[in-house]
Motif scaffolding. Sequence first.
Motif, short mmCIF file in Angstrom:
data_model
loop_
_atom_site.label_atom_id
_atom_site.label_comp_id
_atom_site.label_asym_id
_atom_site.label_seq_id
_atom_site.Cartn_x
_atom_site.Cartn_y
_atom_site.Cartn_z
N GLN A 112 35.58 49.13 51.77
CA GLN A 112 34.98 49.69 50.57
C GLN A 112 35.06 48.68 49.42
OE1 GLN A 112 36.50 53.61 49.50
NE2 GLN A 112 36.27 53.15 47.30
N PRO A 113 33.97 48.46 48.68
CA PRO A 113 34.02 47.51 47.56
C PRO A 113 34.96 48.00 46.45
CG PRO A 113 31.75 48.02 48.19
CD PRO A 113 32.62 49.01 48.90
N PHE A 114 35.65 47.07 45.82
CA PHE A 114 36.46 47.40 44.65
C PHE A 114 35.59 47.33 43.41
CE2 PHE A 114 38.77 45.47 41.03
CZ PHE A 114 39.58 46.55 40.70
N THR A 115 35.56 48.41 42.63
CA THR A 115 34.76 48.46 41.41
C THR A 115 35.59 49.01 40.26
OG1 THR A 115 33.97 50.73 41.71
CG2 THR A 115 32.74 48.99 42.87
N ALA A 116 34.95 49.04 39.09
CA ALA A 116 35.62 49.59 37.92
C ALA A 116 35.94 51.07 38.10
CB ALA A 116 34.74 49.38 36.68
N GLN A 117 35.16 51.77 38.90
CA GLN A 117 35.47 53.17 39.17
C GLN A 117 36.79 53.31 39.91
OE1 GLN A 117 31.82 54.59 41.16
NE2 GLN A 117 31.43 55.87 39.35
N ASP A 118 37.06 52.39 40.85
CA ASP A 118 38.34 52.43 41.56
C ASP A 118 39.49 52.10 40.61
OD1 ASP A 118 37.39 52.77 44.44
OD2 ASP A 118 36.27 50.99 43.83
N GLY A 152 29.32 49.84 34.40
CA GLY A 152 28.88 49.11 35.58
C GLY A 152 30.01 48.96 36.59
N ASP A 153 29.86 48.01 37.50
CA ASP A 153 30.86 47.80 38.55
C ASP A 153 32.06 46.99 38.08
OD1 ASP A 153 29.46 49.23 40.39
OD2 ASP A 153 28.53 47.50 41.36
N THR A 154 31.91 46.23 37.00
CA THR A 154 32.99 45.30 36.63
C THR A 154 33.46 45.47 35.19
OG1 THR A 154 31.37 43.58 36.06
CG2 THR A 154 32.24 43.58 38.32
N GLY A 155 33.07 46.52 34.52
CA GLY A 155 33.50 46.73 33.14
C GLY A 155 34.37 47.97 33.01
#
Length: 518
Positions: A112-118, A152-155
């Motif tokens: 699973q990708p690591f994102t800001a949500q995680d 987003g994914d990285t903020g």
Amino acid sequence: MLSSVRSRVLAVAAVVLCGSSCTVANSPAGDAGAAGSTLRVVLAQEPPTLEPCEASLTSTGVVVRSNISEPLLERDAASGELRPLLATAWRQTAPTTWAFDLRGGVTFHNGQPFTAQDAAFSIDRAVNSDLQCNVDGYVFDDDERLRMEVTGDTGLTVHTTKPDPILPLRLSFVEMVPRTTSTTAKVREPVGTGPYAIESWETGVSITLRRNERYWGERPAFPQARYVWRAEPSVRAAMITRGEADLATTLNPEDATEENSVAYPNNETTALRLDGREAPLDDIRVRRAIGMAVDREGIVGTLLAGLAEPAAQLVPDGVVGFNPALKAAPYDPEAARALIREAAADGVPVDRRITLVARNTQFPRVAETAEALQYQLAQAGLNVQIQMADTAAHLEYQLRPFPTDVGPVALLIMHGNQAGDAAFTTSQYLRSDGPQSTFGTPELDARIDQADELAGPARQDAFAAIFADQNQSVAQYVHLAHMRGLLGISRSVRYQPDSATGDELHLAAVRPSAGEAR
């Protein structure tokens, strides 16, 4: 007393640990050593859990932190500076707001990708949930609530309820987990982003990790790592000597040689915590007398084999707030006796029995240290009885709610400030309502709260003054020694321990030496 203890220690040191016929019970025979594919580590105890939100516990963090799971950033043990990990940059945009730029292209062990949500989920799970994570009580106030915003994914933006100049440091203790992780129960085998993933955990036997071939960072040298645990330090040392382990934690001085170990500052400080709620310890003259009655130089030189230095505060040099002006109280038994006599003349029951509670295996020669303290306090005119306890029993005395109807207690503690900032010590040990403090004063509480909102030199000066004030006006602690650890290390690997090694043993930093000297 110290001379008799010295004789006993020398006798122990003279014992030959293993000859050519020595065998180690349950040793991991058949494992490939450092020259092969498996890095072999022997611990003092089996981790109670591998739950990432408990990684601020030494017994868990030594396996989990930055091996299985990773935080957003980590503190450099040598410089004290924060460095990027899963976050590449961070900045304070308002008094109660911090923004983080997260690393892209990172995946968890499950793909699973690591994102800001995680990241937002991991912080919320560790700090805001009802899981009662150790990191919540140790690093954050138990009533602290953080609010996260994801861009987003990285903020990621984190909002605090009050200004927190060291929020990034606090977040360096929050390990990242997938947002599919349970929020109602702690996990046994966590999924992380680290250089190693769990392959198996055979309870009571071993934990095996496999290299994460998709790791975003530098590839570790060893495809596998295997942890076993042996309670006896002499057994751990023998496993290094006999080539059955590559790394071994917390050796005893009598088991250590230049060939099987290396010493390092481990950020731990030993002290007696005096329960000022109970007579005679409720009299500051008695507490100060205990400080004068302790022969720190003798204990450090004889019992701790010089692997320590006398302490005058709960944090060592290198921690923000360390006060270099504070010096260990000089050994002055006559002055101690005079204070005890003065208190007795005023009706203080100085003959009331004080229980000195110490934990088995707390540090090398802890039982002998307790005996030395008992003798020295008896020489000052106090009635002290030793109670050696296992970890669970010791925790009952260490953490609130404290036992009742046990009389006055002098608790032998060992405090490690692995975060590098005095706030993590003062909130726990000096505040009158701290989880590990038995008493204090409203004035000291207010000063701690004020210092925690400062940054830079003002923060350093404020906490340094707090440690001085504790010694002068409260004297809850009789500081003994800033400790050094002994890490067992075989000639087949290269690894340089630092002050964080006792809490987080980074496997990716270990390299095969191919017979080179360390």
